[in-house]
Write an enzyme that holds these catalytic residues in place. Structure first.
Site, short mmCIF file in Angstrom:
data_model
loop_
_atom_site.label_atom_id
_atom_site.label_comp_id
_atom_site.label_asym_id
_atom_site.label_seq_id
_atom_site.Cartn_x
_atom_site.Cartn_y
_atom_site.Cartn_z
N GLU A 222 -14.41 -5.32 9.24
CA GLU A 222 -13.36 -5.04 9.81
C GLU A 222 -13.04 -3.68 10.28
OE1 GLU A 222 -11.04 -5.66 6.35
OE2 GLU A 222 -10.58 -3.84 6.08
N SER B 279 -6.55 -2.21 1.82
CA SER B 279 -6.83 -1.51 0.35
C SER B 279 -7.44 -2.66 -0.58
CB SER B 279 -5.58 -0.94 -0.11
OG SER B 279 -5.42 0.36 0.86
N ARG C 196 -11.68 3.41 11.40
CA ARG C 196 -12.78 3.30 10.51
C ARG C 196 -13.44 1.65 10.69
NH1 ARG C 196 -11.51 2.95 5.07
NH2 ARG C 196 -11.92 0.78 5.30
N ASN D 81 -10.20 -0.59 10.67
CA ASN D 81 -8.91 -0.12 10.24
C ASN D 81 -8.52 1.09 10.87
OD1 ASN D 81 -9.00 -1.43 7.24
ND2 ASN D 81 -10.86 -0.68 7.43
N GLU E 178 0.70 -1.16 0.03
CA GLU E 178 0.00 -0.10 -0.08
C GLU E 178 0.93 1.17 0.15
OE1 GLU E 178 -3.66 -0.35 2.27
OE2 GLU E 178 -2.64 -1.87 3.06
N TYR F 64 -9.04 3.72 -5.35
CA TYR F 64 -7.88 4.68 -5.52
C TYR F 64 -7.48 5.31 -6.97
CZ TYR F 64 -7.03 2.96 -0.94
OH TYR F 64 -7.34 2.52 0.43
N ASP G 48 -16.01 -1.10 9.37
CA ASP G 48 -16.64 -1.41 8.44
C ASP G 48 -17.71 -2.35 8.55
OD1 ASP G 48 -14.77 0.36 7.21
OD2 ASP G 48 -13.98 -1.00 5.96
N GLY H 171 -7.76 5.12 4.52
CA GLY H 171 -7.19 5.99 3.47
C GLY H 171 -7.59 7.36 4.24
#
Length: 318
Positions: free
Chosen positions: A277, A152, A261, A279, A17, A222, A263, A283
């Site tokens: 998950e 990602s 974050r 994070n 990443e 992205y 999800d 991003g």
């Protein structure tokens, strides 16, 4: 004039990443209020080499905008702990648990946070058995095959047959020695941002990812100019509140601090929520869903950066 705070913004690194990290870090560098902060970019190359040696003389606080293994999994956080430098985001344990999809699910299940059915196995187990179906037989098609430690959407496959499963596992093993296989569900993908300290974190308004295919892959996240999320998500108020509550519980389950974050999968026909998950360094451009969720919650991007840096100092007692 008050002396500005020197903020070392870490980017790059040996993870797959690397490029995503550079995008996120550039956004942070551009948005840091110059009246308060003096940004110090620190770009780690793909071999893990640092251009400078971090120390208190170089920076007052570190903003590690690193995604994936090496930067988001507790490795860099442990290094910063040994240097005694305040840093933004989750600590060593939370970073490591959240990065590992097996450990993360164990933490969720221990706190009664629902997850989709899944199995995991090592590359050794996969390559030494003659019964590949036996490793996943508790699941139904379609399945999602993922490396245990990656983000990602790198190394992920949606599979509907044994032939596709074998190819998906080999792809995942190119990124990690442990593979997670999850039960596919027909669901909307919902996200929620977390911000705050150990005791009083806040949850943002939920957002919903716009998934053009079977899942939101690296290119869609992205490289495509297309919109990737609806924020706020169009959800019944009861569901939106459940998302926020589960997000806070997930943050607590890993011992989160600073930001994350969470999800979720919102199953269409049952209305059930599953934690996908969490994070610890999502991003981080102004276009990213984490920042947009907080902007929709009344915290614009520059203020978000300031709050995260303040939290870094608060944890260190500086």
């Amino acid at each position: 004039m008050t002396e500005r705070v020197r903020v070392a913004v870490l980017a790059g690194g040996p993870s797959a990443e690397h490029e995503v990290s550079l995008q996120s870090a550039q956004a942070v560098l551009d948005a840091l209020p110059r009246d308060r902060y003096e940004p110090v970019p620190v770009i780690i190359d793909r071999q893990g080499r640092w251009p400078v040696e971090l120390r208190r003389g170089l920076a007052d606080v570190v903003f590690p905008v690193l995604h994936g293994p090496y930067g988001e999994d507790g490795v860099v956080q442990g290094h910063l702990e040994t240097l005694g430098l305040p840093y933004v985001g989750c600590g060593v344990l939370a970073s490591a648990v959240a990065m590992d999809k097996v450990a993360m699910r164990r933490a969720f299940l221990a706190e009664d946070i629902p997850v989709t059915p899944y199995v995991w196995f090592t590359g050794h187990e996969w390559r030494t058995t003659t019964d590949h179906w036996g490793l996943v037989k508790s699941l139904d098609w379609p399945m999602y095959v993922k490396p245990a430690n990656m983000g990602s959407s790198i190394g992920i496959s949606r599979v509907t047959s044994m032939e596709e499963l074998r190819a998906g596992v080999e792809l995942a093993l190119a990124h990690d020695r442990v593979v997670v296989v999850e039960q596919g569900v027909s669901a909307r993908e919902v996200i929620c941002g977390l911000l705050g300290g150990y005791d009083t974190p806040e949850a943002s308004v939920p957002g919903e990812l716009i998934v053009p295919g079977d899942w939101l892959d690296y290119e869609a996240k992205y490289l495509s100019p297309a919109e990737i999320a609806t924020i706020p998500a169009e959800l019944p108020e009861r569901v939106a509140e459940e998302v926020r509550e589960l997000a806070l519980r997930a943050f607590r389950a890993i011992g989160g601090y600073g930001l994350a974050r969470a999800d979720f999968l919102y199953e269409r026909h049952t209305g059930r929520l599953y934690a996908g998950e969490i994070n610890t360094m999502p991003g981080f451009t102004a276009r990213s869903v984490y920042a947009r969720a907080w902007a929709a919650s009344g915290v614009p991007y520059p203020e978000l950066l300031c709050r995260l840096i303040d939290l870094a100092f608060a944890r260190s007692g500086s």
